[in-house]
Motif scaffolding. Structure first.
Motif, PDB file in Angstrom:
ATOM      1  N   GLU A 521      38.196  46.772  48.249  1.00 27.56           N
ATOM      2  CA  GLU A 521      38.395  45.322  48.246  1.00 27.56           C
ATOM      3  C   GLU A 521      38.019  44.718  49.599  1.00 27.56           C
ATOM      4  N   PHE A 581      34.774  44.003  42.840  1.00 28.86           N
ATOM      5  CA  PHE A 581      35.962  44.001  43.690  1.00 28.86           C
ATOM      6  C   PHE A 581      36.137  42.667  44.419  1.00 28.86           C
ATOM      7  N   GLN A 585      39.753  39.827  43.182  1.00 29.83           N
ATOM      8  CA  GLN A 585      40.808  39.612  44.167  1.00 29.83           C
ATOM      9  C   GLN A 585      41.375  38.198  44.029  1.00 29.83           C
TER      10      GLN A 585
END
Length: 751
Positions: A521, A581, A585
């Motif tokens: 991330e 990723f 988020q």
């Protein structure tokens, strides 16, 4: 002078009179003309009953007389005449030429004379006998054409005149797609040319077609060509100079390896393992399914899929394949085997206080399966192998290593296995019980070809730039290419993650720890690679835990190392995974992280900002943290450093230098694009908030840089206007630094 009548009857029918197309008033005139052109003569009674079967004889003959009159009137002469008032015929005195006569009589034979079936799409409603005649003639001319074309293709191949061979054979298969002789001819042609992947592709297409439509398999003659080709591919693998290109749709080398392993297993008496691995979405499962579909070997196929939700349940895959084996044996051999199978399920083998199943219990499995599998060869395919539970794998390992059961385990997985699973695979490799096939992503060229084929089926096209964009985002992954092409055809953004795309990446990242997820991330927030010190500072992991997580990510092929301007950096390997990723988020947390990254870079300027490119990185992260004014400050600093301004005397008389820029990072177009973007951002800020001293200083700096740039490229009037604006605004806010710089520039201008 007589006119020449030409009848084009093969394909969409057209009648020409001296190269002029003739249009008859109604369709039954066409029907009469076509029938007479082929048959030359016909009785009035027959023609009337063919065209007006539901009319009385008197009414039908009356209609026929009118039809003959209209036909001759349209043609401008008595082309249709009556013999003895009973027989209709063509007038021998008038010249007529037909394409069907050229088909039957011309030497040399011209394949292009047959444009399509006889009287293509011509139909007369309610005239069944006429329709029967049409179908009869269509079959006749199609047969004559295919017979002549087949002979021509054979002759061309013998004479090595290959220019039109492939096109001609495809014409044959389009006429009769179930005639294996045409496919054999095509396969022999490809084989003779050394185009082995095309042989395999043709065989696979034919096998699928015959199985789906007719429920049969190719003949022994067709299979012999395929087997010979596989043998040639296997030989070529031992000679680097003759290696085949990797073709996505048939994967000839992978197919050759598969055939070799399966053939050796069938002819032998030992258990083996075939590991088929590659990224999720590269077509591994489809590859195995097609190979098993086209196989003619006498084997029992047992197929199961491992599931993530049961991965921690000891023995669940072991019990699952035994259950499926019992079903297969029951169906094919009518054996009642449930009691025997129940005795070797995992819970029956595993002793309560033992950590693992003992060798005695494994021997029990062998003694149970040996008689059940007598006279049978069994292929056990386990899809999503990365989800297998370790106890089941250990049992399979012992069966393969120590016993001679007629079982071939085919494990299909993405390589994202647990360390214990990988250790067992390594042991099998070491003892040579494990054979491997890697299903690789497509190359750029293969991706372009694949996309072209997908779009041809939908009668659409795609610009080259879009194809390249799909390749760079997908990394050549077939599933992603499919999905992105579908998005393109729907007019949606091609990088929009579909459910299938997300599920594919979920599989690829299965079993990652929370720290591993956080690393990915964080890496997804960067435009390029990240140095280890910066990454460690952001994540907050100590050296050893960081080392373990990175090692696992490298092993799973999720990240790569690069050297960028002398610094070692790490980045996510595939653009699609980086995008995943980033998109998954929380937006608020992303803003906070971008701000933290920017602050860390600014705070440790001496350690991390090794070049002007880092100024752009800070601007990027500040912008994504919604700190727009700070972002503009670093963006302007980046521009100023990159443009390497020096004061010059004006005007510039060297026209060769006018308009050129000596910059570190930009082309002139890129500089102007960045300046325009900054101008728009400044305008947007000015319109949306109260102007303060910070904004005014930024605007001042922008005007100065833009003015210097205009002067650099020879746009003196625009440049001096900017510099004069800097002098005015600098006085207004008492900014002496830029006031002096602007005066200094004007002094140079006035020299």
């Amino acid at each position: 002078m007589n006119h020449v009548l030409y009848g084009q009857l093969l394909g969409n029918p057209i009648i020409y009179l001296d190269d002029e197309m003739i249009h008859f008033p109604f369709a039954k005139i066409n029907a009469l003309v076509y029938y007479l052109l082929i048959n030359q003569t016909v009785s009035r009674e027959e023609m009337a009953s063919l065209l007006w079967p539901d009319k009385t004889e008197t009414s039908a003959k009356k209609n026929l007389r009118n039809t003959i009159y209209q036909a001759n009137k349209t043609l401008g002469d008595d082309y249709i005449v009556s013999l003895a008032n009973q027989i209709l015929a063509w007038n021998d005195a008038l010249p007529i030429e037909l394409d069907v006569d050229h088909l039957l009589n011309d030497d040399p034979f011209n394949p292009d004379i047959y444009q399509d079936e006889f009287l293509h799409q011509f139909y007369i409603k309610g005239c069944e006998r006429y329709d029967n005649w049409l179908n009869q003639m269509r079959r006749f001319y199609a047969h004559e054409f295919t017979k002549k074309l087949y002979a021509k293709v054979q002759h061309d191949i013998e004479q090595k005149n290959f220019a039109e061979v492939e096109r001609y054979i495809h014409r044959l298969t389009s006429i009769d797609e179930f005639d294996e002789h045409y496919y054999q001819l095509l396969m022999n042609y490809y084989h003779q040319r050394g185009m082995y992947s095309k042989v395999i592709e043709t065989y696979m297409h034919l096998s699928q077609l015959l199985n789906q439509e007719l429920g049969i398999t190719p003949t022994a003659e067709t299979e012999a060509i395929y087997k010979e080709t596989i043998s040639e591919v296997q030989k070529s693998q031992h000679h680097k100079k003759n290696q085949l290109p990797d073709v996505y749709f048939s994967r000839p080398e992978a197919m050759a390896t598969y055939e070799e392993v399966v053939d050796r297993f069938v002819s032998g008496n030992t258990a083996e393992v075939l590991l088929i691995y590659g990224e999720t979405g590269n077509g591994k499962t489809e590859f195995v399914e097609r190979m098993q579909q086209i196989s003619t070997l006498d084997v029992l196929n047992v197929a199961i899929t491992a599931k993530k939700m049961y991965a921690k349940n000891s023995g669940y895959v072991w019990d699952k394949w035994l259950t499926r084996l019992a079903d297969v044996l029951q169906n094919c051999c009518e054996k009642e085997v449930s009691d025997s199978i129940d005795a070797i399920r995992y819970h029956a083998l595993h002793q309560e206080h033992d950590k693992e199943v003992s060798y005695t219990q494994v021997d029990k499995v062998y003694q149970t399966l040996k008689p059940l599998l007598m006279n049978h060869k069994v292929i056990v395919t386990i899809d999503q192998f990365e989800q297998i539970d370790v106890p089941s794998l250990k049992l399979m390992h012992l069966l393969v290593s120590d016993y001679d059961l007629p079982i071939l385990f085919i494990w299909i997985g993405n390589g994202q296995t647990l360390p214990e699973t990988q250790q067992i695979i390594n042991q099998l490799r070491h003892t040579h019980f494990c054979h491997e096939i890697e299903i690789k992503p497509l190359t750029l060229h293969q991706t372009e070809h694949f996309i072209t084929n997908l779009l041809e089926n939908k009668q659409q096209t795609m610009p080259q730039a879009e194809k390249e964009a799909i390749y760079h985002f997908s990394g050549g992954n077939i599933l992603f290419i499919h999905e992105m092409v579908n998005l393109y055809m729907k007019g949606q953004p091609i990088t929009q993650l579909t459910d299938k795309m997300a599920a594919s990446i979920d599989k690829q990242c299965s079993f990652l720890s929370q720290d591993g997820i956080e690393l990915l991330e964080t890496l997804a927030l960067f435009q390029k690679g990240v140095t280890m010190p910066l990454l460690s500072s952001l994540i907050g992991l100590n050296l050893m835990p960081m080392k373990r997580e990175l090692k696992e990510l490298f092993r799973r092929n999720l990240i790569i190392e690069e050297t960028h301007q002398g610094a070692l950096t790490i980045r996510i390997k595939a653009e699609r995974i980086k995008h995943y990723f980033d998109e998954h988020q929380n937006k608020t947390l992303k803003k906070l992280m971008h701000g933290k990254i920017a602050d860390t870079l600014i705070e440790h300027h001496g350690i991390y900002l090794t070049n002007t490119q880092d100024l752009s990185q800070i601007a990027y992260h500040l912008r994504h943290a919604d700190r727009v004014l700070e972002a503009l400050e670093y963006e302007l600093a980046y521009l100023q450093h990159s443009l390497k301004f020096r004061h010059e005397l004006f005007p510039v008389y060297n026209q060769e230098q006018t308009g050129t820029i000596e910059t570190l990072n930009f082309t002139p177009a890129e500089v102007e694009e960045r300046l325009e973007m900054i101008q728009q951002e400044l305008t947007a800020i000015e319109n949306s908030r109260e102007v303060d001293i910070v904004f005014l200083k930024l605007e001042l700096r922008f005007l100065y840089i833009q003015g210097r740039y205009f002067i650099r490229i020879g746009s003196y009037e625009e440049g001096i206007d900017n510099i004069l604006a800097v002098i005015v605004k600098a006085k207004e806010i008492n900014e002496s630094d830029y006031l002096l710089r602007a005066y200094f520039q004007m002094i140079y201008y006035c020299i």
